[in-house]
Design an enzyme around this catalytic site. Sequence first.
Site, short mmCIF file in Angstrom:
data_model
loop_
_atom_site.label_atom_id
_atom_site.label_comp_id
_atom_site.label_asym_id
_atom_site.label_seq_id
_atom_site.Cartn_x
_atom_site.Cartn_y
_atom_site.Cartn_z
N SER A 52 31.16 -15.40 3.11
CA SER A 52 30.38 -14.29 4.00
C SER A 52 29.73 -13.12 2.89
CB SER A 52 31.07 -13.82 5.01
OG SER A 52 31.13 -14.70 6.19
N LYS A 55 26.07 -12.73 2.69
CA LYS A 55 25.39 -12.36 3.56
C LYS A 55 24.39 -10.97 2.99
CE LYS A 55 27.61 -13.89 7.70
NZ LYS A 55 28.62 -14.67 7.32
N SER A 112 29.68 -10.06 11.25
CA SER A 112 29.65 -11.07 10.13
C SER A 112 28.89 -12.21 10.95
CB SER A 112 30.81 -11.71 9.52
OG SER A 112 30.56 -12.04 8.25
N LYS A 220 31.45 -5.84 2.21
CA LYS A 220 31.48 -7.17 3.04
C LYS A 220 32.53 -7.95 2.70
CE LYS A 220 29.87 -9.81 6.19
NZ LYS A 220 31.09 -9.94 6.45
#
Length: 384
Positions: A52, A55, A112, A220
């Site tokens: 993730s 992202k 997320s 993140k």
Amino acid sequence: MRAFLIWLAAALALAAPARAFETTATSAWVYDVATGTVLMEKNADVPLPPASMSKLMTLTMLFEALHDGRYTMESTFPVSVEAWRMGGSKMFVEPADRPSVEELIHGIIVNSGNDACVVVAEGMAGTEAAFARQMTARAAELGMTHTNLTNSSGWPDPEHRMSMHDLGVLAAYMIREFPELYEKFAMTEYTYKGRVPSNANNRNPLLRLGTGEWTADGLKTGHTQEAGYGLVGSAIQDGRRVIFVISGLDSDRARAEESERIVNWAFRDFAMNRLVPAGETVLEAPVWLGTETRVGLTTRNGVNVLVPIAVRDQVRVEVVYDGPIPAPIAEGAEVARLVVTVPGRPDTVTPLLAASAVPEAGFVGRLRGAVMQLGQRAISAVTG
């Protein structure tokens, strides 16, 4: 070529010794923003599954579109069945929804949301595959040389890869270019339309530490079975920002502990020193055939040096120039270099500028200068 050593300010004489740092992450990159200094790298240029953490590239594409006016925070995107069916972490949008750009940003950062990423990708490029190609091309333009993206969410794919260095470059770009949007990375919780997902709280472990010494404000987390646990993080202490990227940890707890260890090390074992304040004269250099015999040397923005405490007594600073400097000299002209050498790190080189203009001397002045130069050569010949 002249080189003049400069005695370092007492600010370098710090107390506690630095410790060598060995991270348990399989890949890591740690960066001091103000000085552009890489504090640590471990397998940092190896393309790895980013989970993730990729992202951030989806968000970058959306942030850029906001800045150039293609969208506003109130713009809305439709939700396809494909987005609704996405597995893993979700924002929990449904086909009847029309989430706004702001809601989608919150859903990606805090929840997320894989579904939110697909909504953005399809809304901006028509298909997720087209959006992934656009992200890969944009990443290359930003200097991310080990990035290839096949989807918008970090969903496992053997071709979906980023290096930790690339993720760090991306984080620095987002912080620098989108300060008002970057603030959203510090959000700790978000729920879309009262639908309470299990991931309503931001998984970034540093946001809830509150150490009192430093403050974390992004960015993140990421986790898949292949990638392990990772984090793109950033923290500030006394105006100094550190960005770090880690991957390959074996648990959520290990990620949290290693992140805290890295931030503590980056702030405690390196000291920022203002070597030359902006506008201050470093020294005066001799001038050849000018109306003045010397010219001050200064910097445009000052010089800050990040020094590992363990080698603070081994730092060497030199001013290097070809001299005497021939007139005429324009104010602000680059006439010398300040070279800072820290053991184990690349030299830091800062241009030195003429603090004032020095016109060329008239006929009598040039004649006098030539006579003095000849006299100096004669003395050198006799004594040499």
